[in-house]
Design an enzyme around this catalytic site. Structure first.
Site, PDB file in Angstrom:
ATOM      1  N   LYS A   1     -44.301  24.132 -15.685  1.00 61.12           N
ATOM      2  CA  LYS A   1     -43.778  25.476 -15.934  1.00 61.12           C
ATOM      3  C   LYS A   1     -44.963  26.390 -16.169  1.00 61.12           C
ATOM      4  O   LYS A   1     -46.106  25.924 -16.298  1.00 61.12           O
ATOM      5  CB  LYS A   1     -42.853  25.486 -17.152  1.00 61.12           C
ATOM      6  CG  LYS A   1     -43.458  24.811 -18.395  1.00 61.12           C
ATOM      7  CD  LYS A   1     -42.480  24.734 -19.559  1.00 61.12           C
ATOM      8  CE  LYS A   1     -41.523  23.587 -19.474  1.00 61.12           C
ATOM      9  NZ  LYS A   1     -40.116  23.971 -19.440  1.00 61.12           N
ATOM     10  N   ARG A   2     -44.707  27.717 -16.242  1.00 60.21           N
ATOM     11  CA  ARG A   2     -45.783  28.630 -16.575  1.00 60.21           C
ATOM     12  C   ARG A   2     -46.425  28.195 -17.896  1.00 60.21           C
ATOM     13  O   ARG A   2     -45.753  27.653 -18.791  1.00 60.21           O
ATOM     14  CB  ARG A   2     -45.235  30.063 -16.699  1.00 60.21           C
ATOM     15  CG  ARG A   2     -44.863  30.678 -15.372  1.00 60.21           C
ATOM     16  CD  ARG A   2     -46.067  30.823 -14.481  1.00 60.21           C
ATOM     17  NE  ARG A   2     -46.956  31.835 -14.985  1.00 60.21           N
ATOM     18  CZ  ARG A   2     -47.133  33.025 -14.407  1.00 60.21           C
ATOM     19  NH1 ARG A   2     -46.507  33.331 -13.295  1.00 60.21           N
ATOM     20  NH2 ARG A   2     -47.981  33.902 -14.911  1.00 60.21           N
TER      21      ARG A   2
ATOM     22  N   HIS B   1     -33.422  38.239 -19.586  1.00 60.61           N
ATOM     23  CA  HIS B   1     -34.024  36.906 -19.472  1.00 60.61           C
ATOM     24  C   HIS B   1     -34.963  36.549 -20.598  1.00 60.61           C
ATOM     25  O   HIS B   1     -35.582  35.489 -20.567  1.00 60.61           O
ATOM     26  CB  HIS B   1     -34.810  36.780 -18.157  1.00 60.61           C
ATOM     27  CG  HIS B   1     -33.973  36.856 -16.935  1.00 60.61           C
ATOM     28  ND1 HIS B   1     -33.419  35.752 -16.335  1.00 60.61           N
ATOM     29  CD2 HIS B   1     -33.581  37.916 -16.207  1.00 60.61           C
ATOM     30  CE1 HIS B   1     -32.732  36.123 -15.273  1.00 60.61           C
ATOM     31  NE2 HIS B   1     -32.805  37.440 -15.173  1.00 60.61           N
TER      32      HIS B   1
ATOM     33  N   THR C   1     -34.714  26.460 -16.403  1.00 62.64           N
ATOM     34  CA  THR C   1     -33.964  25.948 -15.251  1.00 62.64           C
ATOM     35  C   THR C   1     -34.633  24.677 -14.744  1.00 62.64           C
ATOM     36  O   THR C   1     -33.977  23.824 -14.159  1.00 62.64           O
ATOM     37  CB  THR C   1     -33.876  26.992 -14.120  1.00 62.64           C
ATOM     38  OG1 THR C   1     -35.178  27.546 -13.928  1.00 62.64           O
ATOM     39  CG2 THR C   1     -32.892  28.093 -14.459  1.00 62.64           C
TER      40      THR C   1
ATOM     41  N   LYS D   1     -44.038  27.894 -24.805  1.00 66.18           N
ATOM     42  CA  LYS D   1     -43.564  26.701 -24.095  1.00 66.18           C
ATOM     43  C   LYS D   1     -44.263  25.434 -24.611  1.00 66.18           C
ATOM     44  O   LYS D   1     -43.846  24.322 -24.315  1.00 66.18           O
ATOM     45  CB  LYS D   1     -43.779  26.873 -22.585  1.00 66.18           C
ATOM     46  CG  LYS D   1     -42.907  27.977 -21.975  1.00 66.18           C
ATOM     47  CD  LYS D   1     -43.168  28.148 -20.494  1.00 66.18           C
ATOM     48  CE  LYS D   1     -42.487  29.362 -19.884  1.00 66.18           C
ATOM     49  NZ  LYS D   1     -41.040  29.156 -19.637  1.00 66.18           N
TER      50      LYS D   1
ATOM     51  N   LYS E   1     -33.220  20.951 -13.279  1.00 64.98           N
ATOM     52  CA  LYS E   1     -33.690  20.276 -12.064  1.00 64.98           C
ATOM     53  C   LYS E   1     -34.125  18.849 -12.384  1.00 64.98           C
ATOM     54  O   LYS E   1     -33.813  17.895 -11.649  1.00 64.98           O
ATOM     55  CB  LYS E   1     -34.860  21.049 -11.436  1.00 64.98           C
ATOM     56  CG  LYS E   1     -34.460  22.406 -10.901  1.00 64.98           C
ATOM     57  CD  LYS E   1     -35.636  23.356 -10.675  1.00 64.98           C
ATOM     58  CE  LYS E   1     -35.107  24.782 -10.544  1.00 64.98           C
ATOM     59  NZ  LYS E   1     -36.167  25.807 -10.617  1.00 64.98           N
TER      60      LYS E   1
HETATM   61  C1  26Q Z   1     -42.374  42.948 -16.548  1.00 60.01           C
HETATM   62  C2  26Q Z   1     -43.014  44.173 -16.461  1.00 60.01           C
HETATM   63  C3  26Q Z   1     -44.260  44.291 -15.854  1.00 60.01           C
HETATM   64  C4  26Q Z   1     -44.851  43.150 -15.288  1.00 60.01           C
HETATM   65  C5  26Q Z   1     -44.186  41.925 -15.367  1.00 60.01           C
HETATM   66  C6  26Q Z   1     -42.969  41.812 -16.005  1.00 60.01           C
HETATM   67  C7  26Q Z   1     -42.271  40.512 -16.069  1.00 60.01           C
HETATM   68  C8  26Q Z   1     -42.250  39.701 -14.951  1.00 60.01           C
HETATM   69  C9  26Q Z   1     -41.603  38.475 -14.984  1.00 60.01           C
HETATM   70  C10 26Q Z   1     -41.636  40.095 -17.215  1.00 60.01           C
HETATM   71  C11 26Q Z   1     -40.987  38.870 -17.240  1.00 60.01           C
HETATM   72  C12 26Q Z   1     -40.951  38.054 -16.117  1.00 60.01           C
HETATM   73  C13 26Q Z   1     -40.295  36.760 -16.068  1.00 60.01           C
HETATM   74  C14 26Q Z   1     -39.475  36.285 -16.968  1.00 60.01           C
HETATM   75  C15 26Q Z   1     -38.850  34.965 -16.796  1.00 60.01           C
HETATM   76  O1  26Q Z   1     -39.110  34.262 -15.840  1.00 60.01           O
HETATM   77  N1  26Q Z   1     -37.983  34.568 -17.709  1.00 60.01           N
HETATM   78  C16 26Q Z   1     -37.318  33.288 -17.577  1.00 60.01           C
HETATM   79  O2  26Q Z   1     -36.105  33.488 -16.878  1.00 60.01           O
HETATM   80  C17 26Q Z   1     -35.475  32.261 -16.590  1.00 60.01           C
HETATM   81  C18 26Q Z   1     -34.272  32.545 -15.729  1.00 60.01           C
HETATM   82  O3  26Q Z   1     -33.276  33.140 -16.483  1.00 60.01           O
HETATM   83  C19 26Q Z   1     -35.131  31.521 -17.864  1.00 60.01           C
HETATM   84  O4  26Q Z   1     -34.603  30.271 -17.499  1.00 60.01           O
HETATM   85  C20 26Q Z   1     -36.374  31.332 -18.726  1.00 60.01           C
HETATM   86  O5  26Q Z   1     -36.015  30.773 -19.964  1.00 60.01           O
HETATM   87  C21 26Q Z   1     -37.047  32.673 -18.935  1.00 60.01           C
HETATM   88  O6  26Q Z   1     -38.269  32.499 -19.620  1.00 60.01           O
END
Ligand code: 26Q
Length: 840
Positions: free
Chosen positions: A562-563, A371, A670, A568, A674
């Site tokens: 978004k976050r 991702h 995503t 971003k 939406k």
């Molecule tokens: C990893 C290790 C330790 C703690 C946290 C994490 C961690 C947690 C969440 C690393 C990444 C995330 C989230 C990533 C994320 O949301 N990526 C998004 O995924 C979406 C679905 O595919 C995409 O549409 C977005 O572009 C992408 O940023």
């Protein structure tokens, strides 16, 4: 007219509710209120009514669940196991009612009981077991898998506290615990009998077993995982799957020796240590917190899930050789990639498989979705930590690595750099295990989440691995469930679509294209605008309630939700808002397009710069919103505590969708889908799925600006800073100067010095470099807005051309090309749809 016969349990608006069904539902709700909640109608609170209603609804879902579960089991169907540390579900009540086709009868039943369904909705806390995109994608996928009748289980952790609640205090983000389980959770079924032991630490003993490489792990610590199941019902209630979340506890709740010595607190210390595993969701997205507890979470849920699915397979097939034929395990990012080592351990150490055969089974069973390509987001763990926590897994990883590096050596003899780049161990800055490499090597398919992202995976992070294992990388462009993001979130638009495209549009999004014929139709445009205006009025009401800011629903609603993250580029948005504010002040008499800039999003608690961006947005908002010179032209709002439920209100009300990430950095997005599905026009960069959105809606119906991914790479290589961009653009320079000089922080003029510095110097995210292009695109938007028929046409065409972005399409692709599981056939044209066409 919609065809009523077609809809079955899904009545059309205005269709009378069946009296018998009504009586049954009323009886069921009252029964739950008395016997499950222990109250009668006279003393029940709104929350009691919500719980009773949800339980009555759950019963109906569980009946279907049990019957489809039995059918799938009897038929020996292959099953999908979706492993994800995040499921960002939001509320289930309306979603389940809608999918079950029970909305009208429940609404009528509650009405008769003197309770408003919309009031009950609000009683449900969001299940915020995710950070953002990745977690919400898992939730959309669960719904689509049920819709397509794919037997599936989602595995994750039942976090005691979901993603923190965000409170904005004096403009700053503050985090508070999200106690989503405080008043009980009516959707879940506790399974006290479904428990597994998960081990940590200790030592490894090797058995000389005819070269089979078996080992016996003598763990130092054991925790117990207990299952909680939440039924996820698909569209039209035909199929139901389980979301199985693990809760951690100590196998010995009390240390009896300590207990008997009178130290009661000490006696439960082990319990506390075990429970810590499922206490919190890590609130970092994109930049992982490298904490030991996180690795424990990852192994805990991987181990419990694999034990569960192996047990299920053994009970039906009696052996594990055929595992890959009956089980497809999808890893949602690298967070569950320990599954590679754990499945090898189960096969080799516990079930006596030879290494080679175990490896074939493992690779054939597992697949992995990537991702993100952000370097700081790629998960790695120190070898020492691994050794201490998972000694046997580290050995297995070493063994996998030595075979894998031998392959690399055979392919490119003597190429040390190649070997270093594909190795599962990073030897550069302290030895670390690379989870992405582990997942890549141990999975038969690795997918990206948009066309561009999958290309970039091959060109950048996984370039060398791609050459070593050609054909593994594939693309699966993300999607969203139209049930939640159109039908539930935007019932008024849905009603209009049913009218124009026919009932079948609910089952077959490709019918949305029937709208195209109406895109320029004046009468239809008016109806379409009326729906948007209604949704904007609802959002304006929410803004006034929560922020005490009045916004005009006739203004252009410009939305970035978004976050909060530098890539971003909320900063680009607020910088442009500042420039606009300055321009309006310069020429207040000009014919400005009234705009409301709407922001929402959380920053990781430890991400200082992102939190400062939130403060900047709020400080700018305070000045702009209170300046009589710009009144009626510009308002800026930051809605606190962004979550799925808030998104369901904002998205249907948006006119403009901000998708402005630095090109090459947003894997897919995503929210972009939406918003476009709900008729917002996108202003965006050529990044992630924006590119495919442009391809579908047409370049005339989207506003693209800025550098492309390749330009960004080149510019970074050249080491250019922002000096030139600022010199060329007086507008940009003035906006940055205002920030830097404290124009928006008179109480603390240096507050945003670091932001001004980032914009003026390194400009890593190209905010300054893209500013002029963005500004021009925004003025293009203003011009378009002033010609309402053209704007509305583009907005309608966005809705009409979004079918591709249904997560049903995405899941179909996974099923056919990665999981090899059958899918319910795509809907075929129906009589009612043809009538919809003709009568439309
Ligand atoms: C990893 C290790 C330790 C703690 C946290 C994490 C961690 C947690 C969440 C690393 C990444 C995330 C989230 C990533 C994320 O949301 N990526 C998004 O995924 C979406 C679905 O595919 C995409 O549409 C977005 O572009 C992408 O940023």
């Amino acid at each position: 007219m919609p065809d009523q016969a077609f809809t079955g349990t899904h009545p059309s608006p205005g269709q009378p509710v069946d009296e018998l069904a009504l009586a049954e539902i009323k009886g069921a709700i009252l029964g739950k209120l008395r016997l499950a909640i222990g109250k009668d109608a006279g003393m029940a609170t709104r929350h009691d009514w919500y719980m009773a209603t949800a339980l009555a609804l759950r019963d109906r879902i569980v009946h279907r669940w049990l019957s489809v579960e039995k059918q799938s089991y009897d038929a020996g169907r292959k099953r999908v196991y979706y492993l994800s540390l995040e499921f960002l579900i939001g509320r289930l009540f309306t979603d389940a009612l809608n999918n079950m086709g029970l909305m009208p009868v429940f609404e009528a039943a509650l009405g008769d009981l003197g309770v408003g369904l919309s009031d009950l909705r609000k009683c449900e806390p969001d299940a915020a077991l995710g950070n953002g995109g990745l977690g919400r994608l898992a939730a959309c996928f669960m719904e689509s898998m049920a819709t397509l009748s794919i037997p599936a289980i989602g595995y994750g952790i039942r976090y005691h506290f979901g993603l923190f609640r965000q409170i904005i205090s004096h403009g700053w983000q503050q985090e508070y615990p999200d106690e989503w389980l405080r008043l009980g959770n009516p959707w879940e079924l506790q399974r006290p009998e479904v428990v597994y032991l998960v081990h940590f630490g200790g030592s490894v003993e090797h058995v000389d077993d005819k070269g089979r490489d078996r080992a016996i792990w003598h763990p130092g610590e054991t925790v117990q995982a207990m299952a909680y199941d939440t039924p996820i019902v698909g569209w039209r209630g035909q199929y139901v799957n389980a979301l199985r979340l693990w809760s951690a506890q100590s196998p010995d709740p009390l240390n009896l020796d300590v207990f008997n010595s009178g130290d009661y607190l000490g006696a439960s210390a082990e319990q506390a240590r075990a429970e810590a595993i499922c206490k919190f969701l890590y609130p970092n997205d994109e930049s992982p917190a490298g904490r030991e507890l996180r690795l424990r979470q990852e192994y805990f849920f991987v181990s419990a899930s694999l034990q569960d699915l192996v047990k299920r397979h053994l009970s039906s097939d009696g052996q594990l050789r055929s595992l890959a034929m009956k089980a497809a395990v999808q890893l949602n990012d690298t967070h569950p990639s320990l599954a590679v080592a754990e499945l090898m351990r189960i096969l080799v150490d516990l079930h006596n498989f030879r290494w080679e055969e175990a490896w074939k089974i493992t690779v054939a069973t597992l697949s992995y979705t990537n991702h993100t390509l952000l370097p700081e987001a790629l998960e790695t763990w120190p070898v020492e930590l691994f050794e201490r926590l998972l000694p046997r897994h580290l050995e297995i990883i070493y063994r996998i690595n030595s075979i894998h590096l031998a392959l690399a050596e055979a392919r490119y003899p003597g190429d040390i750099d190649f070997r270093a780049s594909v190795s599962l161990i990073d030897e550069r800055s302290g030895r670390r295990v690379r989870m992405g490499q582990l997942a890549f090597v141990g999975c038969h398919r690795i997918n990206g989440v948009s066309a561009m992202h999958s290309e970039l995976m091959q060109d950048t992070v996984f370039h060398d691995l791609h050459h070593l294992y050609p054909g593994r990388i594939t693309n699966k462009t993300n999607g969203i469930t139209f049930r939640r993001w159109l039908m539930v979130a935007n019932p008024k638009l849905t009603e209009l679509l049913r009218e124009i495209c026919g009932e079948a549009v609910l089952d077959d999004p490709s019918r949305l294209e029937l709208l195209e014929a109406r895109a320029s139709d004046h009468a239809f445009q008016q109806q379409f605008r009326k729906v948007k205006h209604h949704n904007k009025t609802m959002l304006a009401r929410l803004i006034s309630e929560r922020l005490d800011v009045l916004v005009d629903p006739a203004a252009l609603f410009d939305v970035q939700i978004k976050r909060i993250h530098e890539y971003k580029r909320q900063l680009l948005n607020i910088l442009e808002a500042i420039a606009l504010y300055q321009a309006i002040r310069d020429e207040p008499q000009k014919d400005w397009v009234p705009r409301v800039k709407i922001f929402a999003g959380k920053a990781a608690a430890s991400y200082r710069f992102a939190k400062l961006i939130i403060k900047l947005i709020n400080d700018v908002a305070a000045i702009v919103n209170n300046d009589p010179v710009v009144a009626g032209r510009l308002k800026i709002v930051f809605l606190p505590d962004y979550n799925v439920s808030l998104a369901e209100v904002i998205i249907p009300a948006a006119d403009l969708s901000e998708q402005i990430s630095t090109a090459g950095m947003e894997a897919s997005g995503t929210g972009n889908m939406k918003l476009a599905l709900n008729g917002a026009i996108t202003i965006g960069t050529l990044d992630g799925a924006n590119i495919e959105i442009r391809d579908h809606v047409g370049a005339d119906n989207i506003a693209i600006f800025g550098m492309e991914a390749m330009d960004v790479t080149v510019r970074r290589k050249q080491g250019l800073d922002a000096t030139d961009a600022i010199r060329r653009s007086p507008r940009l320079s003035r906006a940055i100067n205002a920030i830097g000089a404290g124009a928006f922080s008179p109480d603390d003029p240096d507050r945003f010095a670091s932001i001004a510095h980032a914009l003026r110097n390194l400009d890593y995210y190209m905010v300054s470099a893209d500013f002029d292009s963005y500004h021009a695109a925004q003025r293009g938007i203003d011009a378009r807005w002033q010609v309402q028929p053209a704007w509305t046409r583009a907005s309608i065409l966005n809705v009409a051309r979004m079918a591709f972005f249904s997560s049903d399409r995405t899941i179909r692709e996974y099923a056919e090309e990665i999981w090899n599981v059958p899918v319910r056939p795509a809907p075929t044209p129906t009589l009612s749809a043809q009538r919809g066409l003709a009568g439309g």
